[in-house]
Design an enzyme around this catalytic site. Sequence first.
Site, PDB file in Angstrom:
ATOM      1  N   TYR A  50      -1.005  -0.256  10.428  1.00 30.37           N
ATOM      2  CA  TYR A  50      -1.734  -0.995   8.936  1.00 30.37           C
ATOM      3  C   TYR A  50      -0.124  -0.524   7.982  1.00 30.37           C
ATOM      4  O   TYR A  50       0.444  -1.020   7.005  1.00 30.37           O
ATOM      5  CB  TYR A  50      -3.052  -0.096   8.135  1.00 30.37           C
ATOM      6  CG  TYR A  50      -3.085  -0.829   7.086  1.00 30.37           C
ATOM      7  CD1 TYR A  50      -3.375  -1.367   6.587  1.00 30.37           C
ATOM      8  CD2 TYR A  50      -3.069   0.395   5.568  1.00 30.37           C
ATOM      9  CE1 TYR A  50      -3.543  -2.267   5.161  1.00 30.37           C
ATOM     10  CE2 TYR A  50      -3.112   0.354   5.152  1.00 30.37           C
ATOM     11  CZ  TYR A  50      -3.599  -0.895   4.413  1.00 30.37           C
ATOM     12  OH  TYR A  50      -3.754  -1.521   2.854  1.00 30.37           O
ATOM     13  N   SER A 105       1.019  -1.273  -0.148  1.00 33.26           N
ATOM     14  CA  SER A 105       0.203   0.404  -0.121  1.00 33.26           C
ATOM     15  C   SER A 105       0.609   0.481  -0.206  1.00 33.26           C
ATOM     16  O   SER A 105       1.960   1.050   0.158  1.00 33.26           O
ATOM     17  CB  SER A 105      -0.853   0.256   1.294  1.00 33.26           C
ATOM     18  OG  SER A 105      -1.615   0.963   1.772  1.00 33.26           O
TER      19      SER A 105
END
Length: 263
Positions: A166, A150
Amino acid sequence: MTRTISQLFDLKGRTALITGGSRGLGLQMAHALGEAGARVLISSRKASDLEAATAELKAAGIDAQWIAADGQSEEECRRLAQEAMQRLGRIDILVNNAGAAWGAPAEDHPVEAWDKVMDLNVRSYFILSQEVARLSMIPNKRGAIINTASIAGLGGNPRGMKTIAYNTSKGAVINFTRALAAEWGDHGIRVNAICPGFFPSKMTQGTLKAMGEEKLAAHAPLGRLGDDEDLKGLTLLFASDAGKHITGQWMAVDGGVSIITGG
């Protein structure tokens, strides 16, 4: 003889295992691989979601199957690889896409939530890659592994976003990709990572609501969020012989957000 571009991107005769493949980015990547001719097997936790996604893939003319498995369990990851081998005969392409997110200020972030994110976003990628390599890719001296990272793994977040676990996990996925590519090149295995930006999905619903979808879209140089086609091209490049000399790399698919934030 030099192959044509269509031959280089052709995946006929190849097999692919995609985790987190029942919806969102994983299902989009399964479509990309299947549309290029690969037989695909998707996995996630819920059988009902997998049944619906497999029906969608088959309706598009794709040879698709599914296996339910919980990526947070080592036993389940290894069972998934073993059953996929039984179904497919070999695994040419592995897409590690299953993931979780948790929003909380770092000072209040529950440790059990940190562990959950790390287990699914990093540990499962290692275990499944290891098992697939042992069973198929190393013996066959070829394979392509695609890890979903990501742009959150490239740096911090805009103000107001609190996703420390995350971000940390996705940064780990990027360096896991580099390290594995360096080690497994001798086996003919290529390992690359895709770093999506903001795509509307169940995982990003909270962020889109908190930050505002229009505001996030406006922040991107291309002025929009990702859609149901935007990962297809890069997925196919990394999976096919068109990318046979590419390994250990990551690429952002984010409408240019990371060039603004300095990722």
